[in-house]
Structures are given as structure tokens and as C-alpha cells.
Scaffold this motif. Structure first.
Motif, PDB file in Angstrom:
ATOM      1  N   PRO A 304       0.807  -1.223   0.000  1.00  0.00           N
ATOM      2  CA  PRO A 304       0.000   0.000   0.000  1.00  0.00           C
ATOM      3  C   PRO A 304       0.848   1.285   0.000  1.00  0.00           C
ATOM      4  O   PRO A 304       0.491   2.274  -0.650  1.00  0.00           O
ATOM      5  N   GLN A 305       1.967   1.259   0.733  1.00  0.00           N
ATOM      6  CA  GLN A 305       2.857   2.423   0.740  1.00  0.00           C
ATOM      7  C   GLN A 305       3.453   2.656  -0.644  1.00  0.00           C
ATOM      8  O   GLN A 305       3.560   3.785  -1.107  1.00  0.00           O
ATOM      9  N   ALA A 308       1.021   4.268  -2.948  1.00  0.00           N
ATOM     10  CA  ALA A 308       0.793   5.691  -2.682  1.00  0.00           C
ATOM     11  C   ALA A 308       1.752   6.591  -3.446  1.00  0.00           C
ATOM     12  O   ALA A 308       1.466   7.770  -3.666  1.00  0.00           O
ATOM     13  N   GLU A 315      -3.345   3.981  -2.049  1.00  0.00           N
ATOM     14  CA  GLU A 315      -3.100   3.436  -0.706  1.00  0.00           C
ATOM     15  C   GLU A 315      -4.402   3.378   0.081  1.00  0.00           C
ATOM     16  O   GLU A 315      -4.687   2.378   0.760  1.00  0.00           O
ATOM     17  N   PHE A 318      -6.604   0.534  -1.299  1.00  0.00           N
ATOM     18  CA  PHE A 318      -5.840  -0.653  -1.714  1.00  0.00           C
ATOM     19  C   PHE A 318      -6.626  -1.948  -1.477  1.00  0.00           C
ATOM     20  O   PHE A 318      -7.167  -2.172  -0.393  1.00  0.00           O
ATOM     21  N   LYS A 349      -1.921  -6.547   1.706  1.00  0.00           N
ATOM     22  CA  LYS A 349      -1.411  -5.336   2.358  1.00  0.00           C
ATOM     23  C   LYS A 349      -0.086  -5.536   3.083  1.00  0.00           C
ATOM     24  O   LYS A 349       0.661  -4.583   3.301  1.00  0.00           O
TER      25      LYS A 349
END
Length: 365
Positions: A304-305, A308, A315, A318, A349
Motif C-alpha cells: 500500500p505504501q 501511494a 493506498e 488498496f 497489504k
């Protein structure tokens, strides 16, 4: 998230020659290899990565976008810069804004190039810059200590912050850098607002004469020995030769020139790669007909990071990531072939993105 690295050094060490080599190298590349001037002596240059060239060959996208590094040619420093000598104030203001420091150190003799500090002494030159940065940091720490000490009388919660500042003060008074303290995340938060100069990672460039470009010399060896305990890297290169290589626009001419100097690659490429890795950064790719693109993330980031970096909505919403290892993509030649051969993975995740992953994100709008 382009890494911002500042080139620093005493006068006449080859600092600006190195910056010019970086900028010319970018301008001399193919159209998708960009260099743009942001302001005087600041530019964005692509991080050389053969993987993106391979992906471009396989996917044949409409455009290719490499990851980039921002290089800043910071005003020359002299002894006393921490007190405003020379262009000290400008130097220190600019260096606060960078993430990493590339310190160019003179490791060659040339009577035609002036030197204010006497005989060539790379270790002493390194220490001059280090001392000036430490003195400026000490000034910043002492000012914040005074403020924190006053507030501590009414706010006991500031005790932890006060203790970190005291630890930093002792370290600097010993003539040591803040980075060597290896502060944890909470401790770093206590000093984040004063942007300490010696808390930045450093990479050294030993600028040697042509005869020493492959072997180094007594000056570069002394520098390497001096930084060994710090764990910092020293790139031995001849800045003037690198600047000449960067001027060639025709790859054949460039290759011929490098062959004459018995070089397999420009030292400049090694420098950019080392600078990129200095902050523990890595790269993942997105690959489609519209675009093949490299994205910069910190090592250890989860999916997720990483998403972004493309857009914050990725993110927030996600769902999953479709992931193909770079080696698998090259082996099978396409996303479809990887999928058919079971080499496309679905990750959630908690997946830690690996350097070179080719990724496609699924998310809720």
C-alpha cells in the motif's frame, strides 16, 4: 520521491566539474533520459538502470519514465563557514534541504589549480567540512536546548526531548557526527525541526588524476582509510574525464573514448547508483503499453505504501497487488506469458515490495 543529494567540497576540488558531468550526461542521452534545471546549479537526472531498458524492449510502450535523483551543486565551503565566512550561510542553508551529501575531495596534485589549505591532504579537507557542519549543528542544538529547558519547567513531557538534545550536544562536542548515534525513530522526531547537517548520510568522491583513475593513489588511499570506521563509501574517479565522457552524444564516439581509457562504464553511473542506495531506496516498475515507469520507494515498504507513490488514493483504497518478479518477466517476455506460467502473484497489504518487482495495483475509488 526524487532523492536530493548535495555536492559539497572545498574550493577547487572538482565539485562543479562533477555537477557539469552529471548534467551533460543527462542531456547527451536519448530523449527519454531527461535533465532539467530547476534553478541555478540544481537539476534532475535519471538513475541509470538497465532493467528499465530491457522492459522497454519487451513491452514497447508509448513512453518510458526512469526514476530520478536531484543533484544540487552547493556553494563552496571554506574554514569558518559555520560563522558565516565565505558563502557559509548560503552553503549551510542549501545543505539543510538535501537528503544525502556527496563530498568531493581533492586527491590530485596540480600547481595550476590553486589551493588555500597548503599541501594536498584529503583527510584534513574532509575534517574541515565535517567540523564546520558539527559546529553549526552544535549551535542549533544549544539553541533548542535553551528553549526546551525553559518549557520543561511547565511541561514535564519534554524530558525525553531534552535528553535527546543533551545526547546530541555531547556527541558534537566530541567532534562526532549525529548520524553515528543511530537514533531511533522517536529520538529523531525530537530533532527533526532543526534539520541537523551531520545526521545526513555521506558518500565521498576521491577526485584523482588521470594516471590514478583505475588504481587510485596515496591520497585516495588515505581517504579510504580515514572513512573506513564510518562505514562510508569512497568512489574513486577523475571528474575531468567524466565530464568529457558526458559531452559525447553519439554512443559510438562515447564507447571509443571509454575504450581508450579502458573503462567499461562511466564512474558517474556508479556514483549515481551509490547515491541512490545511500538512503536505502529501491525501485519497482509498472509496465504497460502506455508507459513503462520506475518508481522510487524505501526498502521495506509494504504494497500500500508503494502504491501511494503513484497516487495517495491507491493506498487508501488498496485491495491487492499483482506482482511479477523482474527475472520472471524477462524470462517469459510479457505479463500474459507470466500469468499463463503461474508467475504472476496476488499479494495483500502485508507484502514487502522487492527491488525490481513489476506491479499492478487494484483499489477501490
Amino acid at each position: 520521491m526524487a532523492l536530493k543529494a548535495g555536492i559539497v567540497g572545498l574550493p577547487n576540488v572538482g565539485k562543479s566539474t562533477l555537477f557539469n558531468a552529471v548534467s551533460n550526461s543527462a542531456k547527451a542521452q536519448a530523449s527519454n533520459y531527461r535533465f532539467c534545471t530547476i534553478e541555478p546549479n540544481t537539476g534532475l537526472v535519471n538513475v541509470p538502470d538497465p532493467r528499465i531498458n530491457k522492459l522497454e524492449d519487451l513491452v514497447k510502450p508509448n513512453r518510458t519514465v526512469p526514476t530520478q535523483i536531484e543533484i544540487v551543486d552547493i556553494a563552496g565551503l571554506v574554514r569558518g563557514a559555520s560563522k558565516g565566512e565565505g558563502l557559509g550561510n548560503k552553503f549551510l542553508a542549501n545543505i539543510r534541504e538535501v537528503d544525502a551529501i556527496i563530498q568531493v575531495v581533492r586527491c590530485f596534485e596540480d600547481e595550476n589549480i590553486l589551493r588555500d589549505e597548503g599541501p594536498i591532504n584529503p583527510v584534513a579537507d574532509k575534517e574541515i567540512i565535517e567540523t564546520e557542519l558539527q559546529l553549526k549543528d552544535l549551535e542549533s542544538v544549544e539553541k533548542k536546548l535553551q528553549r526546551t529547558e525553559k518549557l520543561l519547567k511547565t511541561d514535564p513531557k519534554l524530558k525525553a526531548e531534552y535528553d535527546v538534545l543533551q545526547k546530541c550536544k555531547v556527541q558534537l562536542e566530541k567532534g562526532k557526527n549525529i548520524l553515528a548515534l543511530k537514533l531511533d525513530k522517536e529520538e529523531k522526531a525530537a530533532i527533526a525541526d532543526i534539520f541537523l547537517l551531520t545526521d545526513k548520510p555521506v558518500l565521498y568522491v576521491a577526485n584523482v588524476d588521470e594516471a590514478s583513475m583505475h588504481t587510485g593513489n596515496k591520497f585516495s588511499e588515505a581517504l579510504i582509510e580515514a572513512v573506513k570506521s564510518e562505514g562510508n563509501e569512497v568512489i574513486v574517479m577523475t571528474n575531468a574525464v567524466e565530464a568529457q565522457i558526458a559531452e559525447f552524444e553519439d554512443p559510438a564516439d562515447k564507447a571509443m573514448f571509454m575504450e581508450e581509457y579502458k573503462m567499461t562504464e562511466p564512474a558517474l553511473d556508479r556514483l549515481i547508483h551509490s547515491t541512490y542506495k545511500l538512503l536505502n531506496l529501491s525501485t519497482y516498475f509498472t509496465a504497460g503499453v502506455q508507459e513503462v515507469r520506475a518508481w522510487t520507494i524505501h526498502q521495506g515498504w509494504k504494497a500500500p505504501q508503494a502504491a501511494a507513490v503513484i497516487h495517495t488514493d491507491f493506498e487508501k483504497g488498496f485491495i491487492k497487488a499483482e506482482v511479477i518478479a523482474y527475472d520472471d518477466f524477462v524470462k517469459y517476455g510479457s505479463e500474459t506469458a507470466c500469468r499463463d506460467n503461474g508467475r504472476l502473484r496476488i499479494e495483500g497489504k502485508e507484502y514487502v515490495v522487492q527491488d525490481g518487482d513489476i506491479m499492478h495495483f487494484r483499489f477501490n475509488v
